[in-house]
Write a protein that holds these residues in place. Sequence first.
Motif, PDB file in Angstrom:
ATOM      1  N   GLU A 297       0.687  -2.235  13.859  1.00 40.69           N
ATOM      2  CA  GLU A 297       0.526  -1.753  15.343  1.00 40.69           C
ATOM      3  C   GLU A 297       1.013  -0.612  16.065  1.00 40.69           C
ATOM      4  OE1 GLU A 297      -1.549  -4.636  17.955  1.00 40.69           O
ATOM      5  OE2 GLU A 297      -2.526  -5.409  16.066  1.00 40.69           O
ATOM      6  N   LEU A 298       1.987  -0.445  16.195  1.00 42.05           N
ATOM      7  CA  LEU A 298       3.136   0.615  16.466  1.00 42.05           C
ATOM      8  C   LEU A 298       2.697   1.857  15.998  1.00 42.05           C
ATOM      9  CD1 LEU A 298       6.350  -0.961  17.459  1.00 42.05           C
ATOM     10  CD2 LEU A 298       4.388  -0.742  18.660  1.00 42.05           C
ATOM     11  N   GLU A 299       2.392   2.410  14.938  1.00 40.57           N
ATOM     12  CA  GLU A 299       2.388   3.173  14.400  1.00 40.57           C
ATOM     13  C   GLU A 299       0.560   3.366  14.050  1.00 40.57           C
ATOM     14  OE1 GLU A 299       2.624   6.321  12.734  1.00 40.57           O
ATOM     15  OE2 GLU A 299       4.418   5.361  11.379  1.00 40.57           O
ATOM     16  N   ASN A 300       0.339   4.304  14.609  1.00 39.60           N
ATOM     17  CA  ASN A 300      -1.382   5.167  14.178  1.00 39.60           C
ATOM     18  C   ASN A 300      -1.519   5.564  13.067  1.00 39.60           C
ATOM     19  OD1 ASN A 300      -1.400   5.230  17.529  1.00 39.60           O
ATOM     20  ND2 ASN A 300       0.000   7.164  17.476  1.00 39.60           N
ATOM     21  N   HIS A 301      -2.796   5.352  12.655  1.00 43.03           N
ATOM     22  CA  HIS A 301      -3.472   5.517  11.374  1.00 43.03           C
ATOM     23  C   HIS A 301      -4.655   6.152  11.153  1.00 43.03           C
ATOM     24  CE1 HIS A 301      -5.688   2.585  13.117  1.00 43.03           C
ATOM     25  NE2 HIS A 301      -7.194   2.754  12.031  1.00 43.03           N
ATOM     26  N   ASN A 302      -4.713   7.307   9.928  1.00 44.10           N
ATOM     27  CA  ASN A 302      -5.886   8.261  10.186  1.00 44.10           C
ATOM     28  C   ASN A 302      -6.820   7.900   8.735  1.00 44.10           C
ATOM     29  OD1 ASN A 302      -4.118   9.843   8.121  1.00 44.10           O
ATOM     30  ND2 ASN A 302      -3.686  11.306   9.402  1.00 44.10           N
ATOM     31  N   VAL A 303      -6.364   6.731   7.872  1.00 43.20           N
ATOM     32  CA  VAL A 303      -6.709   6.562   6.500  1.00 43.20           C
ATOM     33  C   VAL A 303      -7.073   5.292   6.871  1.00 43.20           C
ATOM     34  CG1 VAL A 303      -6.776   6.870   4.467  1.00 43.20           C
ATOM     35  CG2 VAL A 303      -5.617   8.488   5.587  1.00 43.20           C
ATOM     36  N   ILE A 304      -7.969   5.028   5.704  1.00 44.44           N
ATOM     37  CA  ILE A 304      -8.614   3.763   5.466  1.00 44.44           C
ATOM     38  C   ILE A 304      -8.979   3.157   3.784  1.00 44.44           C
ATOM     39  CG2 ILE A 304      -9.547   1.582   6.115  1.00 44.44           C
ATOM     40  CD1 ILE A 304     -10.290   2.664   8.839  1.00 44.44           C
ATOM     41  N   ILE A 305      -8.233   2.219   3.422  1.00 47.03           N
ATOM     42  CA  ILE A 305      -8.074   2.689   1.610  1.00 47.03           C
ATOM     43  C   ILE A 305      -9.002   1.372   1.016  1.00 47.03           C
ATOM     44  CG2 ILE A 305      -7.712   2.444  -0.662  1.00 47.03           C
ATOM     45  CD1 ILE A 305      -5.180   4.355   0.340  1.00 47.03           C
ATOM     46  N   ARG A 306     -10.052   1.177   0.635  1.00 45.23           N
ATOM     47  CA  ARG A 306     -10.577  -0.007   0.824  1.00 45.23           C
ATOM     48  C   ARG A 306     -10.420  -0.006  -0.795  1.00 45.23           C
ATOM     49  NH1 ARG A 306     -12.269  -1.930   5.622  1.00 45.23           N
ATOM     50  NH2 ARG A 306     -13.750   0.101   6.870  1.00 45.23           N
ATOM     51  N   LEU A 307     -10.263  -1.528  -1.063  1.00 45.25           N
ATOM     52  CA  LEU A 307      -9.898  -1.928  -2.151  1.00 45.25           C
ATOM     53  C   LEU A 307     -11.203  -2.699  -2.872  1.00 45.25           C
ATOM     54  CD1 LEU A 307      -6.260  -2.341  -3.060  1.00 45.25           C
ATOM     55  CD2 LEU A 307      -7.409  -0.709  -3.447  1.00 45.25           C
ATOM     56  N   LYS A 308     -11.844  -2.565  -3.932  1.00 51.42           N
ATOM     57  CA  LYS A 308     -12.380  -4.451  -4.890  1.00 51.42           C
ATOM     58  C   LYS A 308     -11.775  -5.566  -5.084  1.00 51.42           C
ATOM     59  CE  LYS A 308     -14.508  -0.332  -7.661  1.00 51.42           C
ATOM     60  NZ  LYS A 308     -14.794   0.684  -9.131  1.00 51.42           N
ATOM     61  N   ALA A 309     -10.886  -5.421  -5.506  1.00 48.75           N
ATOM     62  CA  ALA A 309      -9.686  -6.335  -5.207  1.00 48.75           C
ATOM     63  C   ALA A 309      -8.915  -6.906  -5.004  1.00 48.75           C
ATOM     64  CB  ALA A 309      -9.509  -6.409  -6.757  1.00 48.75           C
ATOM     65  N   GLU A 310      -7.780  -7.614  -4.605  1.00 52.06           N
ATOM     66  CA  GLU A 310      -6.496  -7.359  -3.981  1.00 52.06           C
ATOM     67  C   GLU A 310      -5.654  -7.369  -4.176  1.00 52.06           C
ATOM     68  OE1 GLU A 310      -5.990 -11.880  -3.043  1.00 52.06           O
ATOM     69  OE2 GLU A 310      -6.946 -11.948  -1.302  1.00 52.06           O
ATOM     70  N   ASN A 311      -4.324  -6.840  -3.882  1.00 55.18           N
ATOM     71  CA  ASN A 311      -3.477  -6.388  -4.315  1.00 55.18           C
ATOM     72  C   ASN A 311      -2.074  -6.957  -3.537  1.00 55.18           C
ATOM     73  OD1 ASN A 311      -1.762  -4.733  -5.760  1.00 55.18           O
ATOM     74  ND2 ASN A 311      -3.251  -2.513  -5.172  1.00 55.18           N
ATOM     75  N   ILE A 312      -0.633  -5.961  -3.726  1.00 50.63           N
ATOM     76  CA  ILE A 312       0.144  -6.582  -3.127  1.00 50.63           C
ATOM     77  C   ILE A 312       0.977  -5.496  -2.403  1.00 50.63           C
ATOM     78  CG2 ILE A 312       2.261  -7.950  -3.619  1.00 50.63           C
ATOM     79  CD1 ILE A 312       0.363  -9.501  -3.975  1.00 50.63           C
ATOM     80  N   LEU A 313       1.082  -5.414  -1.213  1.00 53.35           N
ATOM     81  CA  LEU A 313       2.151  -5.158  -0.123  1.00 53.35           C
ATOM     82  C   LEU A 313       4.186  -5.613  -0.260  1.00 53.35           C
ATOM     83  CD1 LEU A 313       2.061  -2.604   1.556  1.00 53.35           C
ATOM     84  CD2 LEU A 313       1.983  -3.813   3.366  1.00 53.35           C
ATOM     85  N   ASN A 314       4.217  -4.904  -0.873  1.00 47.14           N
ATOM     86  CA  ASN A 314       5.950  -5.382  -0.929  1.00 47.14           C
ATOM     87  C   ASN A 314       6.317  -5.008   0.321  1.00 47.14           C
ATOM     88  OD1 ASN A 314       5.706  -6.508  -3.974  1.00 47.14           O
ATOM     89  ND2 ASN A 314       5.431  -4.298  -4.642  1.00 47.14           N
ATOM     90  N   GLY A 315       7.451  -5.586   0.440  1.00 50.06           N
ATOM     91  CA  GLY A 315       7.704  -5.132   1.986  1.00 50.06           C
ATOM     92  C   GLY A 315       9.637  -5.509   1.570  1.00 50.06           C
ATOM     93  N   LEU A 316      10.143  -5.924   2.873  1.00 57.26           N
ATOM     94  CA  LEU A 316      11.309  -5.378   2.433  1.00 57.26           C
ATOM     95  C   LEU A 316      12.204  -6.735   1.942  1.00 57.26           C
ATOM     96  CD1 LEU A 316      13.546  -3.723   5.803  1.00 57.26           C
ATOM     97  CD2 LEU A 316      13.377  -2.931   3.637  1.00 57.26           C
ATOM     98  N   TYR A 317      12.963  -6.744   1.503  1.00 53.95           N
ATOM     99  CA  TYR A 317      14.650  -8.000   0.490  1.00 53.95           C
ATOM    100  C   TYR A 317      13.273  -8.549   0.250  1.00 53.95           C
ATOM    101  CZ  TYR A 317      18.285  -5.791   3.854  1.00 53.95           C
ATOM    102  OH  TYR A 317      18.722  -5.585   3.325  1.00 53.95           O
ATOM    103  N   THR A 319       9.462  -9.756   0.023  1.00 52.94           N
ATOM    104  CA  THR A 319       9.001 -10.680   0.263  1.00 52.94           C
ATOM    105  C   THR A 319       7.384  -9.709   0.013  1.00 52.94           C
ATOM    106  OG1 THR A 319       8.608  -8.653   2.836  1.00 52.94           O
ATOM    107  CG2 THR A 319      10.076 -10.387   2.823  1.00 52.94           C
ATOM    108  N   ARG A 320       6.016 -10.099   0.228  1.00 53.92           N
ATOM    109  CA  ARG A 320       5.003  -9.559  -0.705  1.00 53.92           C
ATOM    110  C   ARG A 320       3.723 -10.725   0.411  1.00 53.92           C
ATOM    111  NH1 ARG A 320       5.274  -9.025  -5.963  1.00 53.92           N
ATOM    112  NH2 ARG A 320       3.441 -10.252  -6.573  1.00 53.92           N
ATOM    113  N   ARG A 321       2.955  -9.456   0.888  1.00 51.78           N
ATOM    114  CA  ARG A 321       1.605  -9.827   1.261  1.00 51.78           C
ATOM    115  C   ARG A 321       0.151  -9.035   0.777  1.00 51.78           C
ATOM    116  NH1 ARG A 321       3.347  -7.004   6.917  1.00 51.78           N
ATOM    117  NH2 ARG A 321       3.958  -5.634   5.431  1.00 51.78           N
ATOM    118  N   LYS A 322      -1.012 -10.396   0.544  1.00 51.84           N
ATOM    119  CA  LYS A 322      -1.516  -9.391  -0.101  1.00 51.84           C
ATOM    120  C   LYS A 322      -2.693  -9.052   1.083  1.00 51.84           C
ATOM    121  CE  LYS A 322      -1.893 -13.577  -2.921  1.00 51.84           C
ATOM    122  NZ  LYS A 322      -2.915 -14.688  -3.619  1.00 51.84           N
ATOM    123  N   TYR A 323      -3.137  -8.335   0.469  1.00 55.59           N
ATOM    124  CA  TYR A 323      -4.727  -7.245   0.945  1.00 55.59           C
ATOM    125  C   TYR A 323      -5.227  -6.765  -0.366  1.00 55.59           C
ATOM    126  CZ  TYR A 323      -2.378  -2.756  -1.752  1.00 55.59           C
ATOM    127  OH  TYR A 323      -2.396  -1.687  -2.014  1.00 55.59           O
TER     128      TYR A 323
END
Length: 352
Positions: A297-317, A319-323
């Motif tokens: 939330e510290l970062e502003n945004h200007n684009v929202i992408i909505r998907l038809k199915a879940e995907n994976i956000l890969n992070g440092l070291y 880490t994996r989070r679904k979205y």
Amino acid sequence: MNLTALSIKNRLLNSNKNLIIFGIPIMFIGILALLAKSSFFEIYPNRLSIGITIDLVLTVPVTYLVLIRKTSIPKATAVPIMIIGMLIGSIILPEENQFYLELFKIWMLPIVELSVVSYIIYNVNKAVKRYKSNKNETDDFFTTLKTTCYGMLPKMTVIPIVTEISVFYYGFVHWKNRELAENEFSYHKESGTITLLVAIIFIIAIETFVLHILLAKWSVVAAWILTWVSIYSGVQLFGFLRSMYKRPIAINNGKLFLRYGIMNETIINMDDIDSIELSSKDIELNNETRKLSFFGELENHNVIIRLKAENILNGLYGTRRKYRNLVLHVDNNIEFKQVLDNVLHPRIENLN
């Protein structure tokens, strides 16, 4: 023989093979541990300490290499076996009989580590050249490094090693300006992340200097430990910062490559995109809706992408989070949406 029976047979064969590959070195190490605690060692401590040391750091890894020579297991996994042998030697050998083990730690281990890193860099350079010669691929160092290391190192070690190498590569090696190619978009110019990271590095530098002086009055060793940890943290943050300049968002071969330096990344198939919205309105972040930004939330945004199915956000070291919905900032968000729409609309028409 039916498929089920064949599958069970293959699993049993693989299990037996793994039992041999890892069982023999473990058995060897166990015998050496018993020998170090036996009465023979008390009689011949000098001779046996030399033999045990050589077996732990050389014979066991070489035996392991022989066992895996016809398998798909990366040969570089012999290095962790060598390090495990060294650690076990530090435990089972009396301190006064660790002279040769210490020699190995001081002289041989750094050479082995440097050789592994050099081998990785050599293969990465080859992979980068191969990627550059293929116009259908992107010559992204971080991605190439991961692909190369997965073929050489144990999976558990890949992401930490790739992250550490990339921090120094982006922070101190790759300083050449990177021009955006067609269908590439920056995300750092109009965001506050760069300023935030610079401020954090500056604060770390000041606090480290002050705390070092104060802590040195109590313990010089503790003061230097804190100082080196702080310096290392600052180096990592600087590498993260620089990677944002070098890893733009890209659209290529029907895929959307969303990157936030080496801190976060995800790949979206264009067919999986449901909608793209240009919006800076507040949005609730949860298990379905996440921000590409590492700082949330510290970062502003200007684009929202909505998907038809879940995907994976890969992070440092690793880490994996679904979205399912991803919120991000793109410097030229209008052009970004136009390019995506141009790619998506023909696909939608063909589907209809």
